[in-house]
Design an enzyme around this catalytic site. Structure first.
Site, mmCIF file in Angstrom:
data_model
loop_
_atom_site.group_PDB
_atom_site.id
_atom_site.type_symbol
_atom_site.label_atom_id
_atom_site.label_comp_id
_atom_site.label_asym_id
_atom_site.label_seq_id
_atom_site.Cartn_x
_atom_site.Cartn_y
_atom_site.Cartn_z
ATOM 1 N N ASP A 122 49.260 -51.920 37.129
ATOM 2 C CA ASP A 122 48.038 -51.126 37.217
ATOM 3 C C ASP A 122 46.893 -51.874 37.900
ATOM 4 O O ASP A 122 45.848 -51.284 38.190
ATOM 5 C CB ASP A 122 47.612 -50.667 35.816
ATOM 6 C CG ASP A 122 48.632 -49.707 35.216
ATOM 7 O OD1 ASP A 122 49.321 -49.016 35.983
ATOM 8 O OD2 ASP A 122 48.750 -49.662 33.974
ATOM 9 N N ARG A 124 41.783 -45.842 38.288
ATOM 10 C CA ARG A 124 41.871 -47.220 38.811
ATOM 11 C C ARG A 124 41.307 -47.290 40.237
ATOM 12 O O ARG A 124 40.773 -48.323 40.634
ATOM 13 C CB ARG A 124 43.315 -47.714 38.796
ATOM 14 C CG ARG A 124 44.001 -47.561 37.445
ATOM 15 C CD ARG A 124 44.088 -48.851 36.649
ATOM 16 N NE ARG A 124 44.706 -48.610 35.361
ATOM 17 C CZ ARG A 124 44.152 -48.841 34.176
ATOM 18 N NH1 ARG A 124 42.965 -49.386 34.066
ATOM 19 N NH2 ARG A 124 44.790 -48.568 33.055
HETATM 20 C C1 S3P Z 1 52.322 -47.893 30.784
HETATM 21 C C2 S3P Z 1 53.301 -48.369 31.601
HETATM 22 C C3 S3P Z 1 53.165 -48.483 33.057
HETATM 23 C C4 S3P Z 1 51.718 -48.340 33.498
HETATM 24 C C5 S3P Z 1 51.005 -47.237 32.782
HETATM 25 C C6 S3P Z 1 51.017 -47.475 31.290
HETATM 26 C C7 S3P Z 1 52.612 -47.819 29.343
HETATM 27 O O1 S3P Z 1 53.953 -47.466 33.630
HETATM 28 O O2 S3P Z 1 51.645 -48.146 34.894
HETATM 29 O O3 S3P Z 1 49.665 -47.156 33.229
HETATM 30 O O4 S3P Z 1 51.667 -47.667 28.538
HETATM 31 O O5 S3P Z 1 53.783 -47.907 28.970
HETATM 32 P P1 S3P Z 1 55.519 -47.711 33.914
HETATM 33 O O6 S3P Z 1 56.005 -48.688 32.915
HETATM 34 O O7 S3P Z 1 56.185 -46.387 33.771
HETATM 35 O O8 S3P Z 1 55.556 -48.260 35.308
#
Ligand code: S3P
Length: 433
Positions: free
Chosen positions: A318, A391
């Site tokens: 992120d 973001r």
């Molecule tokens: C998150 C996992 C990430 C991230 C998202 C929050 C989470 O996504 O990008 O903002 O809370 O598990 P992915 O693990 O699917 O890439």
């Protein structure tokens, strides 16, 4: 659509507690709703995304009392006692719409429709729907495999070994949650390590979860879980834009306190350090089963380009847009590769980063799986649009503060998804309003 102007800032100083961790807040709310006894959650994130999750569990019959940002008590309904309504609005929350199906398949419910805003309606959902079907669940997605989706629960589920095509904490978490209701072992094998908050929290709640080097497994059916009372640490992803501005403008030092320092979340700070930023992580204890502490940032004399890719990517997924900002201010060419996942976040973040940086006068080359920024040491400034992505809104704001002529951020209100008080906190650190 409100446009907010961020003028070049001169200095940043002081100490600040950043908002609570969004990922942990979502998980605490969901696990509390599945717990047999009430759970107190202190200092949860009070933002649009987590309000959607609090709303969702309340709509499913959990009793939620109190103020999200202060202290709430969630009276859960046990592992199978939630009674979902016909439809649940997940807003912009990708974590909610990906984790909730794993909860719903264990409840008595028929074709509960999960939907959200335009951005959420572009998020791929087959990555959770398909493996849930392999466990015996009934779940439908819209043509193209996106929301709205419909989930039925209460059918017999069987454990399954899921080999994930990409490291995704959301997919892993969904499947582990479904595994609580399945007979036998539900195992998730990841190609690289994604954030492990669900594993940590399930363990704390007494679920029979086993960790492996390449993932985790849970053995079901599980009869009960009980999430203990929990404090939510600060979000490293919310600290990140402040850390970037501080690395360039800190007067003495900027201290960001009480941050979740889980190594699977702190990749961005390692990248900053590699680029020459003066940044210190001071671990100070444990909150919610996560290592926490302070981030101390001092002004850096010089930043140098770096390459970011491979297994590092999930640890700063992120924060990757902010790598473009640092890259612009570094000497040399900074490259991000192996991050095609960014194309299916709240916006197409590769395209949004390129458009934003170009609008502010910084040349960026886009690739299918990342981007490259030739650092000139300067950001001229200009006008950009957040494209409905929190973001990207914070990227534009931070870029404006570090620019020569400032930035106008269209669609700034998107920050409310994760950090409603972002501009106020900048002022608290000395940015002139
Ligand atoms: C998150 C996992 C990430 C991230 C998202 C929050 C989470 O996504 O990008 O903002 O809370 O598990 P992915 O693990 O699917 O890439």
């Amino acid at each position: 659509m409100p446009i907010v102007r961020f003028e070049p800032a001169r200095r940043l100083a002081g100490s600040l507690r950043v908002p609570a961790d969004k990922s942990i807040t979502h998980r605490a709310l969901l696990l509390a709703a599945l717990s047999s006894e009430p759970t107190r959650i202190r200092g949860a994130l009070d933002a649009e995304d987590t309000a959607a999750t609090a709303g969702a569990i309340a709509a499913c019959g959990a009793t939620v009392t109190g103020d999200l940002g202060e202290e709430i008590t969630v009276a859960g309904r046990g592992l199978h006692g939630l009674r979902p309504p016909p439809a649940i609005d997940c807003g912009n929350a990708g974590t909610l719409i990906r984790l909730l199906p794993g909860v719903l398949v264990g409840q008595t419910c028929d074709r509960v429709v999960l939907d959200g805003d335009d951005s959420l309606r572009r998020r791929p959902m087959e990555r959770v729907a398909d493996p849930l079907r392999a466990m015996g669940a009934s779940i439908w997605t819209a043509p193209g495999g996106t929301p709205p989706l419909a989930v039925s629960g209460g059918e017999p589920l069987v454990g399954f070994t899921h080999g994930l095509a990409m490291a995704s904490a959301q997919v892993k978490s969904c499947l582990l949650l479904a595994g609580l209701a399945a007979t036998g072992v539900t195992r998730v094998v990841e190609p690289g390590p994604s954030r492990d908050h669900t594993e940590r929290m399930l363990e704390a709640a007494g679920a029979p979860i086993r960790r492996h080097a390449d993932g985790a497994e849970v053995e079901g059916p599980v009869e009960r879980i009980q999430l203990p009372d929990v404090d939510i640490p600060g979000d490293p992803s919310s600290a990140a834009p402040l850390a970037v501005v501080a690395a360039l403008l800190a007067d003495d030092e900027v201290r960001l306190t009480g941050i979740n320092l889980n190594p699977r979340r702190t990749g961005f700070f390692e990248v900053m350090r590699r680029m020459g930023a003066d940044i210190e992580l001071v671990e100070a204890g444990e909150v919610a089963g996560e290592p926490t502490g302070d981030l101390i940032v001092r002004r850096s004399e010089r930043l140098v380009a770096t390459d970011v890719g491979g297994e590092e990517i999930p640890t700063l997924i992120d924060e990757l847009p902010l790598v473009a900002l640092l890259g612009a201010l570094a000497s040399g060419t900074t490259r991000v590769t192996g991050a095609a996942e960014l194309r299916v976040k709240e916006s197409d973040r590769i395209a949004a980063v390129a458009t934003t940086m170009r609008s502010l006068g910084v040349p960026v080359d886009e690739a299918p799986d990342g981007f490259a920024v030739r650092g000139t040491g300067r950001i001229p400034g200009g006008r950009m649009d957040a494209e409905g992505d929190h973001r990207i809104a914070m990227l534009g704001a931070a870029a404006g503060l570090l620019s020569e002529e400032g930035a106008s951020v269209g669609g700034y209100e998107a920050v409310s998804v994760s950090y409603p008080g972002f501009a106020r906190d900048l002022v608290a650190l000395g940015v002139e309003a």
